[in-house]
Design a protein around this motif. Structure first.
Motif, PDB file in Angstrom:
ATOM      1  N   UNK A 320      31.560  38.828  41.747  1.00  0.00           N
ATOM      2  CA  UNK A 320      32.416  37.940  40.947  1.00  0.00           C
ATOM      3  C   UNK A 320      33.341  37.114  41.839  1.00  0.00           C
ATOM      4  N   UNK A 321      33.938  37.738  42.840  1.00  0.00           N
ATOM      5  CA  UNK A 321      34.829  37.001  43.742  1.00  0.00           C
ATOM      6  C   UNK A 321      34.068  35.955  44.550  1.00  0.00           C
ATOM      7  N   UNK A 322      32.856  36.275  44.946  1.00  0.00           N
ATOM      8  CA  UNK A 322      32.051  35.314  45.697  1.00  0.00           C
ATOM      9  C   UNK A 322      31.710  34.105  44.836  1.00  0.00           C
ATOM     10  N   UNK A 323      31.377  34.341  43.569  1.00  0.00           N
ATOM     11  CA  UNK A 323      31.066  33.241  42.658  1.00  0.00           C
ATOM     12  C   UNK A 323      32.310  32.389  42.398  1.00  0.00           C
ATOM     13  N   UNK A 324      33.438  33.048  42.242  1.00  0.00           N
ATOM     14  CA  UNK A 324      34.696  32.301  42.037  1.00  0.00           C
ATOM     15  C   UNK A 324      35.001  31.386  43.219  1.00  0.00           C
ATOM     16  N   UNK A 333      23.162  39.665  39.035  1.00  0.00           N
ATOM     17  CA  UNK A 333      24.594  39.385  39.091  1.00  0.00           C
ATOM     18  C   UNK A 333      25.442  40.042  38.035  1.00  0.00           C
ATOM     19  N   UNK A 334      24.846  40.804  37.119  1.00  0.00           N
ATOM     20  CA  UNK A 334      25.631  41.467  36.083  1.00  0.00           C
ATOM     21  C   UNK A 334      25.125  42.881  35.864  1.00  0.00           C
ATOM     22  N   UNK A 343      22.100  48.548  38.800  1.00  0.00           N
ATOM     23  CA  UNK A 343      22.512  47.173  39.076  1.00  0.00           C
ATOM     24  C   UNK A 343      21.250  46.393  39.457  1.00  0.00           C
ATOM     25  N   UNK A 344      21.076  45.189  38.908  1.00  0.00           N
ATOM     26  CA  UNK A 344      19.834  44.453  39.140  1.00  0.00           C
ATOM     27  C   UNK A 344      19.755  43.849  40.539  1.00  0.00           C
ATOM     28  N   UNK A 345      18.541  43.609  40.988  1.00  0.00           N
ATOM     29  CA  UNK A 345      18.336  42.859  42.225  1.00  0.00           C
ATOM     30  C   UNK A 345      18.925  41.466  42.041  1.00  0.00           C
ATOM     31  N   UNK A 346      19.801  41.074  42.959  1.00  0.00           N
ATOM     32  CA  UNK A 346      20.618  39.864  42.795  1.00  0.00           C
ATOM     33  C   UNK A 346      20.499  38.965  44.019  1.00  0.00           C
ATOM     34  N   UNK A 347      20.408  37.672  43.772  1.00  0.00           N
ATOM     35  CA  UNK A 347      20.382  36.693  44.859  1.00  0.00           C
ATOM     36  C   UNK A 347      21.543  35.729  44.684  1.00  0.00           C
ATOM     37  N   UNK A 365      22.211  46.206  45.837  1.00  0.00           N
ATOM     38  CA  UNK A 365      21.063  45.287  45.849  1.00  0.00           C
ATOM     39  C   UNK A 365      21.414  43.822  45.628  1.00  0.00           C
ATOM     40  N   UNK A 366      22.298  43.296  46.453  1.00  0.00           N
ATOM     41  CA  UNK A 366      22.707  41.891  46.364  1.00  0.00           C
ATOM     42  C   UNK A 366      22.406  41.201  47.686  1.00  0.00           C
TER      43      UNK A 366
END
Length: 459
Positions: A320-324, A333-334, A343-347, A365-366
Motif C-alpha cells: 500500500x505504501x509503495x502504491x501511494x 496486491x490485496x 496472499x496472492x502472487x503480486x507484481x 510473494x510480491x
C-alpha cells in the motif's frame, strides 16, 4: 509461566503450546552442553563424520513426519518440505565426507628449517538464533558445521516452528549424537540476550532481519563473542538485452515465489532493460496471475499461505505504501478473504527509490519490477541497495555474465540464467546489510574454530 504457541497458518488453528524455560533451566542446559562438548571435542573428525552420516539416514527415515510437521507449522508446500529434509540429509553427508579434509591440520615449513602446524580447534558452545521459513534447513546449516568442527550447539528457534526444532533434536540423538550436545532452548528475547552474555557461550550465529542483526551483533560485540550474521536482502535479478526472455520470466517467477515468497535469497527486484521490458512483462505478469493459492498439502497448489498473520499484514502495508508513492499493481496486491494467511502472487511496476518495494525487503510473494535504460544501468540499479546477499543475471553471453558477477555485482552470491538456494559445497552469505561470515562449504566449518598456530622446534 508464559508459553510459546504454534499455529497452522492455513487453518489459523492452534497446534501446540510449550512452556518457556526459566533462566535456571537455561543455565543448566548451557552447562550440560559444555560438558558434552568436552567429550565430543576429543573425537576425531572421522568419528564425528560417522555420526553425521547416521543423522542423514535418520532424516530420510523421518522425512514424511518432519515434512508434515513443518508444513503444519509454517504453511510451506508439502513437496517443498520434503525437499528441505532431503537437503538437510545431503548437507550432513557432504559435511561428513569433506569435514576431515577441510578441518585437517595444515603443516608448514619455513626457510630456516623450522616447522609449524595450523590446527582448527573447536571453540566451545555455539548459539544459533534461527527463523521459521526453513524450519529444518536453517538449523542444519549452522549446527552440522559446528558439530563437525567439534563444538556444542544451542538453538533458539522461531516460536512458530518450535515443534520442528524439538523434532530435529530427537533426530540427532536417535542417530547417536551425544545427549545435550545439541540443545533446544525455549526462551523469550530477554533470556536469549542472557544466553549471549553467558561465559560458556563462545559464538553466536543469527539468521534474521538486518534490524535483528544490529541488535545481536552489538550485544555479542560487547561480550567479545564471534558472530556470523545472515540477514535480509532485496535480491536483484537482471534481465539484460540479450537474455532469453521467456526463460528469464519463468525462472524469475519460480525465484520470487519459492517457499511462498518467504526466503532471504528469493529473487525480489527484477531489473529489466528497456529493449526487452515489454516482452518480459507480458510473460511475467501472465505467469504470476496463473499461480494457484491453496492447501499446502495438496499437489494442485502452487503456493500456500504466509507463515503468520502479522507477516501478511506487514506485507500489505508495504504494498500500500509503495502504491501511494507511485508504484502500480499489475496483478494481485490485496489479501484474499477467508481462512488462512494467504496472499496472492503480486507484481508491482514503476518501482522507484522511496518506496518499500524498492528500498526494503518484501518478505512475501510480491515482485518489484524496475525498468533499466540498458545493461550498464541495470548493474547500477542492482547495486543500489543496502543489501547484498544474492542476485541473478540473465544473458546469453556467459563470459559477460561471469565478468559482471565477479567484478561488478556487490553481493555474496550470483546465479547466472537460473535461480538457486543453497548447495552444501558453496559458501552461503552476503555483504553490506545482508551480514557477514559464511555458511556451507569449508568456510562454514571454519567459522567457529580457533585457528591455532603451533610452532615446532627440534629438541
Amino acid at each position: 509461566m508464559s508459553q510459546l504457541e504454534t499455529i497452522n497458518p492455513a487453518t489459523e488453528e492452534p497446534i501446540q503450546s510449550y512452556d518457556v524455560q526459566s533462566w535456571d533451566e537455561v543455565k543448566s542446559s548451557i552447562e550440560r552442553c559444555q560438558s558434552a562438548f568436552e567429550d565430543w571435542r576429543l573425537n576425531s573428525h572421522e568419528e564425528r563424520g560417522e555420526v553425521l552420516k547416521a543423522i542423514a539416514a535418520k532424516f530420510r527415515e523421518k522425512k514424511e513426519n518432519l515434512a508434515q510437521l513443518m508444513t503444519r507449522e509454517v504453511g510451506k508446500l508439502l513437496r517443498d518440505s520434503r525437499d528441505e529434509v532431503e537437503l538437510c540429509a545431503a548437507i550432513c553427508e557432504w559435511t561428513a565426507e569433506n569435514g576431515p579434509k577441510e578441518l585437517a591440520d595444515d603443516e608448514r615449513e619455513y626457510p630456516d628449517g623450522r616447522k609449524g602446524v595450523v590446527t582448527y580447534s573447536p571453540i566451545g558452545v555455539v548459539y544459533g538464533i534461527q527463523p521459521w521459513n526453513f524450519p529444518a534447513y536453517q538449523v542444519v546449516r549452522y549446527s552440522i558445521a559446528s558439530l563437525m568442527a567439534g563444538n556444542g550447539v544451542l538453538l533458539k528457534h522461531a516460536e512458530n516452528c518450535t515443534g520442528s526444532g524439538l523434532a530435529i533434536k530427537d533426530i540427532y540423538e536417535e542417530a547417536g549424537l551425544p545427549e545435550d550436545l545439541f540443545t533446544v532452548l525455549l526462551v523469550d528475547h530477554d533470556t536469549s540476550n542472557k544466553v549471549i552474555e553467558h561465559d560458556l557461550v563462545r559464538g553466536v550465529t543469527l539468521t534474521g532481519s538486518d534490524g535483528a542483526g544490529r541488535a545481536i551483533g552489538e550485544l555479542a560485540a560487547q561480550n567479545i563473542k564471534k558472530t556470523v550474521l545472515e540477514l535480509g536482502s532485496n535480491d536483484a535479478y537482471m534481465v539484460l538485452e540479450d537474455a532469453d526472455v521467456a526463460h528469464a520470466a519463468k525462472t524469475c517467477i519460480q525465484g520470487r515465489l519459492y517457499n511462498n515468497g518467504q526466503t532471504c535469497i528469493n529473487a525480489k527486484r527484477f531489473i529489466v532493460t528497456e529493449a526487452v521490458y515489454d516482452e518480459f512483462m507480458e510473460h511475467f505478469v501472465s505467469g504470476m496471475e496463473a499461480i494457484k493459492l491453496g492447501d499446502p498439502t495438496s499437489d494442485d497448489s502452487d503456493m500456500g499461505p504466509m507463515a503468520r498473520k502479522d507477516l501478511r499484514e506487514t506485507l500489505q502495508k508495504q504494498v500500500d505504501q509503495s502504491v501511494e508513492r507511485g508504484a502500480k499493481i499489475r496483478c494481485g496486491g490485496e489479501m484474499r478473504e477467508g481462512t488462512g494467511y494467504y496472499y496472492p502472487a503480486t507484481v508491482l511496476e514503476d518501482v522507484a527509490p522511496g518506496q518499500p518495494a524498492y528500498d526494503d525487503e518484501l518478505f512475501g510473494p510480491v515482485a518489484s519490477v524496475i525498468r533499466a535504460k540498458d545493461d550498464e544501468d541495470a548493474i547500477r540499479l542492482a547495486n543500489d541497495s543496502r543489501y547484498g546477499l544474492g542476485g541473478g543475471i540473465f544473458t546469453k553471453d556467459l563470459e559477460k555474465a561471469k565478468r559482471i558477477a565477479s567484478q561488478h555485482f556487490d553481493t555474496g552470491m550470483v546465479f547466472i540464467n537460473g535461480f538457486g538456494l543453497a548447495n552444501p559445497n558453496m559458501p552461503f552469505g552476503g555483504v553490506k546489510n545482508s551480514g557477514y561470515g559464511r555458511e556451507h562449504g569449508g568456510s562454514g566449518m571454519r567459522e567457529f574454530v580457533n585457528e591455532k598456530s603451533i610452532f615446532v622446534n627440534d629438541a
